[in-house]
Design a protein around this motif. Sequence first.
Motif, PDB file in Angstrom:
ATOM      1  N   GLU A  82      -0.622  11.544  -3.828  1.00  0.00           N
ATOM      2  CA  GLU A  82      -0.264  12.099  -2.250  1.00  0.00           C
ATOM      3  C   GLU A  82       0.414  13.609  -2.497  1.00  0.00           C
ATOM      4  OE1 GLU A  82       1.035   8.014  -0.176  1.00  0.00           O
ATOM      5  OE2 GLU A  82       2.440   9.369  -0.829  1.00  0.00           O
ATOM      6  N   LEU A  83       1.364  13.581  -3.560  1.00  0.00           N
ATOM      7  CA  LEU A  83       1.689  14.832  -3.901  1.00  0.00           C
ATOM      8  C   LEU A  83       1.665  15.461  -5.343  1.00  0.00           C
ATOM      9  CD1 LEU A  83       5.224  14.515  -1.799  1.00  0.00           C
ATOM     10  CD2 LEU A  83       3.091  15.774  -1.284  1.00  0.00           C
ATOM     11  N   SER A  84       1.215  16.544  -5.498  1.00  0.00           N
ATOM     12  CA  SER A  84       1.269  16.990  -6.973  1.00  0.00           C
ATOM     13  C   SER A  84       2.595  17.316  -7.470  1.00  0.00           C
ATOM     14  CB  SER A  84       0.269  18.087  -7.117  1.00  0.00           C
ATOM     15  OG  SER A  84       0.967  19.139  -6.225  1.00  0.00           O
ATOM     16  N   ALA A  85       2.716  17.831  -8.993  1.00  0.00           N
ATOM     17  CA  ALA A  85       3.894  18.198  -9.291  1.00  0.00           C
ATOM     18  C   ALA A  85       4.142  19.567  -8.598  1.00  0.00           C
ATOM     19  CB  ALA A  85       3.741  18.434 -10.820  1.00  0.00           C
ATOM     20  N   GLU A  86       3.385  20.484  -8.361  1.00  0.00           N
ATOM     21  CA  GLU A  86       3.633  21.657  -7.900  1.00  0.00           C
ATOM     22  C   GLU A  86       4.255  21.282  -6.324  1.00  0.00           C
ATOM     23  OE1 GLU A  86       1.392  26.197  -6.967  1.00  0.00           O
ATOM     24  OE2 GLU A  86       0.299  24.062  -7.124  1.00  0.00           O
ATOM     25  N   GLU A  87       3.454  20.603  -5.528  1.00  0.00           N
ATOM     26  CA  GLU A  87       3.823  20.225  -4.257  1.00  0.00           C
ATOM     27  C   GLU A  87       5.377  19.613  -4.273  1.00  0.00           C
ATOM     28  OE1 GLU A  87      -0.161  19.485  -1.909  1.00  0.00           O
ATOM     29  OE2 GLU A  87       0.540  17.893  -3.372  1.00  0.00           O
ATOM     30  N   LEU A  88       5.818  18.781  -5.128  1.00  0.00           N
ATOM     31  CA  LEU A  88       7.034  18.161  -5.301  1.00  0.00           C
ATOM     32  C   LEU A  88       8.089  19.154  -5.480  1.00  0.00           C
ATOM     33  CD1 LEU A  88       6.647  14.674  -7.433  1.00  0.00           C
ATOM     34  CD2 LEU A  88       7.019  15.115  -4.986  1.00  0.00           C
ATOM     35  N   ARG A  89       7.720  20.329  -6.442  1.00  0.00           N
ATOM     36  CA  ARG A  89       8.818  21.490  -6.777  1.00  0.00           C
ATOM     37  C   ARG A  89       8.791  22.322  -5.402  1.00  0.00           C
ATOM     38  NH1 ARG A  89       5.814  21.633 -12.070  1.00  0.00           N
ATOM     39  NH2 ARG A  89       7.436  20.900 -13.458  1.00  0.00           N
ATOM     40  N   LEU A  95       9.380   9.481  -4.403  1.00  0.00           N
ATOM     41  CA  LEU A  95       8.925  10.639  -5.382  1.00  0.00           C
ATOM     42  C   LEU A  95       7.734  10.021  -6.346  1.00  0.00           C
ATOM     43  CD1 LEU A  95      12.080  12.648  -6.220  1.00  0.00           C
ATOM     44  CD2 LEU A  95      10.168  13.363  -4.725  1.00  0.00           C
ATOM     45  N   ASP A  96       8.187   8.834  -6.976  1.00  0.00           N
ATOM     46  CA  ASP A  96       7.537   8.184  -7.997  1.00  0.00           C
ATOM     47  C   ASP A  96       6.108   7.817  -7.481  1.00  0.00           C
ATOM     48  OD1 ASP A  96       7.191   6.757 -10.716  1.00  0.00           O
ATOM     49  OD2 ASP A  96       6.941   5.323  -9.304  1.00  0.00           O
ATOM     50  N   THR A  97       6.189   7.187  -6.331  1.00  0.00           N
ATOM     51  CA  THR A  97       4.771   6.812  -5.660  1.00  0.00           C
ATOM     52  C   THR A  97       4.000   7.916  -5.365  1.00  0.00           C
ATOM     53  OG1 THR A  97       6.093   4.803  -4.722  1.00  0.00           O
ATOM     54  CG2 THR A  97       3.877   5.356  -3.696  1.00  0.00           C
ATOM     55  N   ALA A  98       4.669   9.080  -4.637  1.00  0.00           N
ATOM     56  CA  ALA A  98       3.945   9.941  -4.149  1.00  0.00           C
ATOM     57  C   ALA A  98       3.158  10.644  -5.415  1.00  0.00           C
ATOM     58  CB  ALA A  98       4.685  11.081  -3.439  1.00  0.00           C
ATOM     59  N   GLN A 132       0.929  -0.933   0.048  1.00  0.00           N
ATOM     60  CA  GLN A 132      -0.026  -0.037   0.044  1.00  0.00           C
ATOM     61  C   GLN A 132       0.773   1.357  -0.065  1.00  0.00           C
ATOM     62  OE1 GLN A 132      -2.685   0.260   3.348  1.00  0.00           O
ATOM     63  NE2 GLN A 132      -3.473   2.287   2.628  1.00  0.00           N
ATOM     64  N   VAL A 133       1.779   1.262   0.936  1.00  0.00           N
ATOM     65  CA  VAL A 133       2.737   2.423   0.701  1.00  0.00           C
ATOM     66  C   VAL A 133       3.527   2.684  -0.291  1.00  0.00           C
ATOM     67  CG1 VAL A 133       4.691   3.452   2.333  1.00  0.00           C
ATOM     68  CG2 VAL A 133       2.857   2.602   3.516  1.00  0.00           C
ATOM     69  N   ASN A 134       4.014   1.447  -0.960  1.00  0.00           N
ATOM     70  CA  ASN A 134       5.042   1.659  -2.104  1.00  0.00           C
ATOM     71  C   ASN A 134       4.293   1.458  -3.530  1.00  0.00           C
ATOM     72  OD1 ASN A 134       7.313   2.322  -0.669  1.00  0.00           O
ATOM     73  ND2 ASN A 134       7.369   0.189  -0.232  1.00  0.00           N
ATOM     74  N   GLU A 135       2.744   1.213  -3.344  1.00  0.00           N
ATOM     75  CA  GLU A 135       2.144   0.774  -4.656  1.00  0.00           C
ATOM     76  C   GLU A 135       2.797   0.130  -5.555  1.00  0.00           C
ATOM     77  OE1 GLU A 135      -0.948   2.101  -5.338  1.00  0.00           O
ATOM     78  OE2 GLU A 135      -1.122   2.565  -3.187  1.00  0.00           O
ATOM     79  N   GLY A 136       3.357  -0.968  -5.090  1.00  0.00           N
ATOM     80  CA  GLY A 136       3.838  -2.000  -6.087  1.00  0.00           C
ATOM     81  C   GLY A 136       4.257  -3.200  -5.489  1.00  0.00           C
ATOM     82  N   ASP A 137       5.126  -4.018  -5.977  1.00  0.00           N
ATOM     83  CA  ASP A 137       5.691  -5.486  -5.516  1.00  0.00           C
ATOM     84  C   ASP A 137       6.475  -5.146  -4.409  1.00  0.00           C
ATOM     85  OD1 ASP A 137       4.204  -6.647  -7.363  1.00  0.00           O
ATOM     86  OD2 ASP A 137       5.921  -6.477  -8.778  1.00  0.00           O
ATOM     87  N   VAL A 138       6.356  -6.283  -3.494  1.00  0.00           N
ATOM     88  CA  VAL A 138       7.223  -6.370  -2.177  1.00  0.00           C
ATOM     89  C   VAL A 138       8.561  -7.290  -2.655  1.00  0.00           C
ATOM     90  CG1 VAL A 138       7.515  -6.906   0.040  1.00  0.00           C
ATOM     91  CG2 VAL A 138       5.221  -6.068  -0.672  1.00  0.00           C
TER      92      VAL A 138
END
Length: 108
Positions: free
Chosen positions: A69-76, A61-64, A3-9
């Motif tokens: 969870e975060l928009s492009a503007e929020e990442l910047r 970053l990729d997952t967010a 759930q946190v990483n949105e991918g395979d473990v």
Amino acid sequence: MKQVNEGDVPGEEPDGFFGVTVERMFSEVWSRQVLSTRERRLLLLGLLVGQGLDDAIERHLDTALRVGELSAEELRETVVFLTLYAGWPRAAKLNAQVEELIARCGRT
């Protein structure tokens, strides 16, 4: 962890070092209700940038961005904020990672 990483473990025996660590981290820490996953992600990004752990930064970053969870503007804005605390060289690397990710995902 999925759930946190949105991918395979990554695979390892559940009672091995990685399995035990992941179980504790995600079942006991990331699942607590006081902070949101978004807030935890921001805290973790600051820590990872401060330590220069670029591979982990890229994954978070990729997952967010992918899960909203975060928009492009929020990442910047995160880059701008962390520049003053992590230093210009680390923030410049983070900026490059953020801009590459945003371009790759077709976000503005």
